[in-house]
Scaffold this active site. Structure first.
Site, PDB file in Angstrom:
ATOM      1  N   GLY A 327       0.813  -1.212   0.000  1.00 14.13           N
ATOM      2  CA  GLY A 327       0.000   0.000   0.000  1.00 14.13           C
ATOM      3  C   GLY A 327       0.846   1.262   0.000  1.00 14.13           C
ATOM      4  O   GLY A 327       0.580   2.219  -0.721  1.00 14.13           O
ATOM      5  N   ALA A 328       1.877   1.246   0.816  1.00 14.27           N
ATOM      6  CA  ALA A 328       2.781   2.398   0.928  1.00 14.27           C
ATOM      7  C   ALA A 328       3.976   1.960   1.760  1.00 14.27           C
ATOM      8  O   ALA A 328       3.953   0.887   2.371  1.00 14.27           O
ATOM      9  CB  ALA A 328       2.081   3.566   1.599  1.00 14.27           C
ATOM     10  N   GLU A 330       7.064   3.626   4.485  1.00 19.24           N
ATOM     11  CA  GLU A 330       7.408   4.820   5.257  1.00 19.24           C
ATOM     12  C   GLU A 330       8.865   5.255   5.161  1.00 19.24           C
ATOM     13  O   GLU A 330       9.402   5.806   6.132  1.00 19.24           O
ATOM     14  CB  GLU A 330       7.054   4.585   6.726  1.00 19.24           C
ATOM     15  CG  GLU A 330       7.914   3.521   7.456  1.00 19.24           C
ATOM     16  CD  GLU A 330       7.323   2.122   7.466  1.00 19.24           C
ATOM     17  OE1 GLU A 330       6.482   1.828   6.591  1.00 19.24           O
ATOM     18  OE2 GLU A 330       7.701   1.322   8.331  1.00 19.24           O
ATOM     19  N   GLU A 364       1.551   6.338   7.374  1.00 17.20           N
ATOM     20  CA  GLU A 364       2.970   6.445   7.003  1.00 17.20           C
ATOM     21  C   GLU A 364       3.648   7.597   7.744  1.00 17.20           C
ATOM     22  O   GLU A 364       4.813   7.500   8.126  1.00 17.20           O
ATOM     23  CB  GLU A 364       3.119   6.625   5.485  1.00 17.20           C
ATOM     24  CG  GLU A 364       2.508   5.509   4.638  1.00 17.20           C
ATOM     25  CD  GLU A 364       2.927   4.109   5.058  1.00 17.20           C
ATOM     26  OE1 GLU A 364       4.088   3.924   5.480  1.00 17.20           O
ATOM     27  OE2 GLU A 364       2.078   3.195   4.995  1.00 17.20           O
ATOM     28  N   HIS A 367       4.609   6.609  11.168  1.00 14.50           N
ATOM     29  CA  HIS A 367       5.845   5.810  11.161  1.00 14.50           C
ATOM     30  C   HIS A 367       7.101   6.679  11.240  1.00 14.50           C
ATOM     31  O   HIS A 367       8.163   6.199  11.641  1.00 14.50           O
ATOM     32  CB  HIS A 367       5.952   5.017   9.857  1.00 14.50           C
ATOM     33  CG  HIS A 367       5.290   3.671   9.890  1.00 14.50           C
ATOM     34  ND1 HIS A 367       5.468   2.779  10.911  1.00 14.50           N
ATOM     35  CD2 HIS A 367       4.478   3.064   8.984  1.00 14.50           C
ATOM     36  CE1 HIS A 367       4.788   1.663  10.625  1.00 14.50           C
ATOM     37  NE2 HIS A 367       4.170   1.821   9.480  1.00 14.50           N
ATOM     38  N   GLU A 386       3.744  -1.442  13.207  1.00 13.82           N
ATOM     39  CA  GLU A 386       2.528  -1.476  12.393  1.00 13.82           C
ATOM     40  C   GLU A 386       1.247  -1.279  13.191  1.00 13.82           C
ATOM     41  O   GLU A 386       0.328  -0.597  12.746  1.00 13.82           O
ATOM     42  CB  GLU A 386       2.473  -2.774  11.584  1.00 13.82           C
ATOM     43  CG  GLU A 386       3.617  -2.918  10.586  1.00 13.82           C
ATOM     44  CD  GLU A 386       3.763  -1.722   9.664  1.00 13.82           C
ATOM     45  OE1 GLU A 386       2.821  -0.911   9.544  1.00 13.82           O
ATOM     46  OE2 GLU A 386       4.848  -1.571   9.068  1.00 13.82           O
TER      47      GLU A 386
HETATM   48 ZN    ZN Z   1       3.030   0.589   8.266  1.00 17.30          ZN
END
Ligand code: ZN
Length: 931
Positions: A327-328, A330, A364, A367, A386
């Protein structure tokens, strides 16, 4: 010995002359005599002991790097040559290493790289240690350098290595991402958890933090980005640009990021720090970056206050990558996103797209503190990164998008999604021992994210938001630029929450799998309530759960709400060393209008089983006055009601009678919590026509007032989609006809009949079931030319809904063609097709036949590949298919990152078979008498 394969000096000169460009890149790669990126190293690969070490004493035989070397700094030069059809990179790295104990051996991680040592010198004296041998130890992904002279204790050495690799080994590591229908490309990277070693030789463990000075070499008309701002850039005599970035703060290797692209950006200045905050996207997507820019800058400023710690880097860039595996990610100061999770276009992207973007961006950004400043010590504690980032995404989104009501959706999205896989023996504790790369990859799952976030929310609810925030601030301050383990977080929070033994309480949630079922009993004579706990699982399950240090007992905060208010600071607990708690009800429950509901606001990670009379009372209450409980409490009740019967923990008749209240339900979240479970029952019934009529009755009021209508709040818009999906998915003809007619209008005349964004998903999903080949091809061509990623997603899903076998096979052949379906989208296409009952057997046979091809494309250690086949298999419901699935797994015993997913799929099929034996008649009987 390794050095014997090095090429001669004469050949080196010849190569350097012929490859002038490459060689001028600080001499990078001159010594290679073959195509970069081939998987064999120039030095010999070995799976053998190199010398006569006692077993276990050779450092390369351990999974971890030796403790006697501590990296301090990387000076890294990378030249990704992805121009035209090229797809290689060349690099040079000098690693500064502190030596804690005299040795001849230096070890670094590598994977799929060609490596050669250039020098090993003492930083202080500049003297060389010489190299007597070098080799790749493949089983543990090490490159081993043996020096001629012993490196003395307390020395600081500079290890210089040259290397090259391929940019086309999948979409992890350093890779070439294509876009614009494969006509353009960029070089980008994604390392977490263990792929930095595919881009440069490094100490690829999260607690080996070091500073980085990175230099990227690239064509002048491309932009180079990395974690830090540019220090200097100039054009070299060979016409390439050399961009050097400032020295970073100490960081883990998985957070490094390197990008060369043709990108544009928009910028904001953060207050009060005056730092630059930018959002980048490939050229042509400029009109989709404003939302993430505004929202992201706001959240960054807010988190600085919330965490009591300034964002430490001089800049923050966020960038949308056209082909991105997750998804992404960081990366510190350079966050990379899948386009659908960053790019928003008003009028084209839907409200759920917008909410998803807000949540991912906030996740993100969280993070940057939780994960980047303080990092988990090892991947066992991945949940620290997470779970917290997932929880903090709600905090950040709620602050700037209060109308999204994200906290009311929390349990429905997080707890209710993960509980099914946390109810079976193949689940795992939040803190889980992991060693091998494939196990590390697999732990990025719903237990770490959803359950992790859920237990954090439960903690915040019982200690209070203020104390919780103070504890986090103390933790971040104490461990900044360092690593931490879970118990150290509990210590920091515990110092601010002295009333509770935080470590003991939270250990019961993080060190054993599963969750409690709270059974409530009521004594009318005394007005006493007894609440007792047991592991929530299928009573018919025959597989033994692994032993637990807490014997599957938890510390359970029992918040409740009654008709005269809720519990605040005082509420009962069930402790892990006692199974029950007894207390006097705060209201007299014998009285008709009095009631009590546990798990106030759904903050507890558990289910509650009430006496039948309570379910009836709560059902009647909600039928008469739906506002008596707020939406998230109603969501908790419907979820518990519909998920307890299949475990043999409640009668379906009690659950269905309670669910009747849904006829009045006009809020999104209870429908969100019940939706999947309605479809699960539907899929299990041989004849689902009566079930469809029952569900039609439940949804009709809400459907009539919302479906296909414009306007409403954010959650109204989400509800409109959800209720339409339930109605159409249960063959409600009015719904299907509307979807089909809207689809036909759009496919014939998109200019005059554009798809309304809040309906696009439903029209494409339910309007495309019985379409012609010509119509399917039209949608495919619109999909291929659609510039907005969020719009493409709905089309990709719709294309999988066809019941035409020719089209299903066409879609599968497209899926294998990289020019048609990007790597990032391949697993989604398969899972959409697997959800289509007509396509499922075709997809299953196709995946079996193409298994090795899929494995080679996605990678055995890739968790998305690992979950691909189990994802199809978990839809099956017969003994015959169970045998077939088990047979297929036996044929391919190396599950890679899919080991647990395979176990879960087997359990899912067994559960389905068991359900049909035990409950199908019960459900049919109830439907017969009540519908
Ligand atoms: Zn994450």
């Amino acid at each position: 010995m390794g050095s014997t394969v090095l090429i001669s000096k004469t050949k080196l000169i010849v190569l350097c002359v012929s490859g002038a460009v490459i060689c001028s890149v600080v001499g990078i790669a001159c010594w290679f005599g073959r195509v970069p990126g081939s998987t064999s190293s120039n030095a010999s690969k070995s799976t053998q002991n190199r010398e006569d070490f006692l077993p276990g004493t050779a450092p390369w035989l351990n999974l971890h790097l030796p403790a006697y070397t501590v990296p301090r700094h990387y000076d890294l030069v990378l030249y990704p040559d992805f121009y035209g059809t090229n797809s290689v990179f060349y690099g040079n790295v000098t690693i500064e290493i502190d030596i804690k104990q005299a040795t001849w051996y230096l070890l670094v991680h590598i994977k799929d790289l060609n490596v050669k040592v250039k020098s090993v010198t003492n930083k202080l004296t500049k003297s060389s240690y010489g190299v007597s041998d070098q080799w790749e130890y493949d089983p543990n992904q090490f490159y081993v350098v043996k020096t001629k002279a012993v490196i003395e204790e307390s020395a600081t050495v500079l290890l210089e290595l040259q290397f090259d690799g391929s940019l086309s080994n999948g979409i992890v590591g350093f890779y070439k991402a294509f876009y614009a229908n494969n006509t353009k490309a960029m070089a980008t990277s994604k390392f977490e958890p263990v792929d930095a070693r595919k881009a440069f030789p490094c100490f690829d463990e999260p607690n080996l933090k070091a500073t980085f000075t990175t230099t990227l070499i690239h064509k002048p008309d491309f932009t180079a980005l990395s974690n830090m701002p540019v220090e200097n850039a100039f054009q070299r005599p060979d016409q390439l640009n050399q961009t050097r970035f400032q020295k970073s703060v100490p960081m883990s290797t998985y957070l490094a990021c390197f990008i060369v692209c043709k990108c544009t950006y928009k910028e904001k200045i953060l207050s009060p720090s005056q730092k630059k905050f930018r959002v980048y996207a490939v050229e042509g997507s400029e009109d989709q970056i404003d939302y993430a820019l505004d929202f992201g800058a706001n959240v960054t400023e807010y988190f600085e206050t919330y965490f009591g710690l300034e964002y430490p880097l001089p800049k923050m860039d966020m960038i949308a990558i056209p082909d991105f595996v997750s998804g992404a990610m960081e990366h510190w100061g350079l966050i990379t996103y899948r386009e659908t999770n960053l790019l928003y276009k008003e009028g084209v992207s839907s409200p759920s797209n917008k909410q998803r973007i807000a949540e991912v961006v906030a996740h993100e950004l969280a993070h940057q503190w939780f994960g980047n400043i303080v990092t988990m010590d090892w991947w066992d504690d991945l949940w620290l990164n997470e779970g917290f980032a997932t929880f903090m995404a709600y905090v950040g989104t709620d602050k700037f998008e209060p109308e999204m009501e994200v906290f009311s959706q929390f349990a429905s999205i997080e707890a209710h999604t993960v509980m099914p896989e946390d109810s079976v023996a193949s689940s795992h504790p939040i803190i889980v021992p992991v060693k091998r790369p494939e196990d590390i990859s697999a732990v990025f799952d719903a237990i770490s994210y959803n359950k992790g976030a859920s237990v954090i929310r439960m903690l915040e609810a019982f200690i209070g938001a203020e104390i919780f925030g103070d504890g986090l601030k103390a933790y971040l301050k104490r461990y900044q630029y360092d690593n931490a383990k879970t118990y150290q977080l509990w210590e920091s929070i515990g110092q601010h929450a002295k009333e509770w033994d935080i470590e003991v309480i939270m250990d019961t949630w993080t060190k054993q799998s599963g969750y409690p079922l709270i059974t409530v009993a009521y004594d009318e004579n005394t007005n006493n309530i007894t609440a007792s706990q047991m592991l929530c699982k299928d009573t018919a399950e025959t597989i033994d759960w692994p032993t637990s240090i807490f014997d599957y007992k938890w510390e359970v905060p029992l918040h409740y709400i009654t008709n005269s208010g809720g519990s605040d600071s005082t509420f009962p607990w069930i402790h892990h060393n006692s199974s029950t708690v007894e207390f006097v009800s705060p209201v007299d429950l014998k009285q008709a209008g009095n009631w009590l509901k546990f798990n106030k606001n759904n903050t507890g990670y558990y289910k509650v089983r009430y006496p039948q009379a309570w379910w009836e009372k709560l059902g009647t209450l909600l039928k008469n006055d739906i506002e008596a409980l707020d939406a998230q409490d109603r969501a908790g009740l419907v979820y518990d009601a519909i998920t307890l019967p299949p475990y043999g923990l409640m009668d379906y008749s009690v659950a269905f009678n309670f669910l009747n209240y849904l006829e009045n339900e006009m809020h999104y979240v209870p429908w969100l919590s019940v939706r999947t479970n309605l479809f699960t029952i539907r899929d299990l019934l041989n004849d689902n026509s009566k079930w469809d009529r029952f569900v039609e009755r439940l949804v009709k009021n809400t459907y009539d007032s919302l479906a296909w209508k414009e306007g409403g709040s954010h959650t109204d818009k989400l509800l409109k989609g959800s209720i339409t999906r339930i109605a159409c998915g249960h063959e409600y003809m009015e719904c299907l006809n509307a979807a089909n007619s809207k689809f036909t209008q759009w496919v014939n005349d998109p200019v005059n009949h554009p798809l309304e964004v809040t309906e696009r998903y439903e029209v494409l999903t339910y309007g495309m079931k019985s379409i012609t080949e010509e119509q399917w091809d039209t949608v495919w061509s619109r999909y291929s030319s659609e510039p907005v990623a969020t719009a493409k997603t709905d089309m990709r899903r719709g294309l999988a809904r066809t019941s035409n076998e020719v089209l299903i096979n066409r879609y599968l052949s497209y899926a294998l063609d990289k020019n048609k379906v990007a790597d990032q989208d391949l697993p989604r296409v398969i899972s959409y097709l697997a959800a289509n009952s007509v396509a499922r057997p075709i997809v299953w046979n196709w995946a079996k036949q193409r298994y090795t091809e899929l494995r080679d494309r996605l990678g055995i250690d890739n968790r998305y590949f690992g979950r691909l086949v189990p994802g199809i298999a978990s839809h099956f419901t017969t003994n015959e298919m169970l045998e077939e699935v088990e047979g297929f797994y036996a044929l391919h015993p190396n599950a890679g990152a899919g080991k647990r997913a395979r176990e879960q799929s087997i359990e899912a099929i067994k559960q389905a078979i068991g359900w049909k034996q035990r409950y199908e008649n019960q459900v049919n009987d109830w439907l017969e008498n009540n519908v």
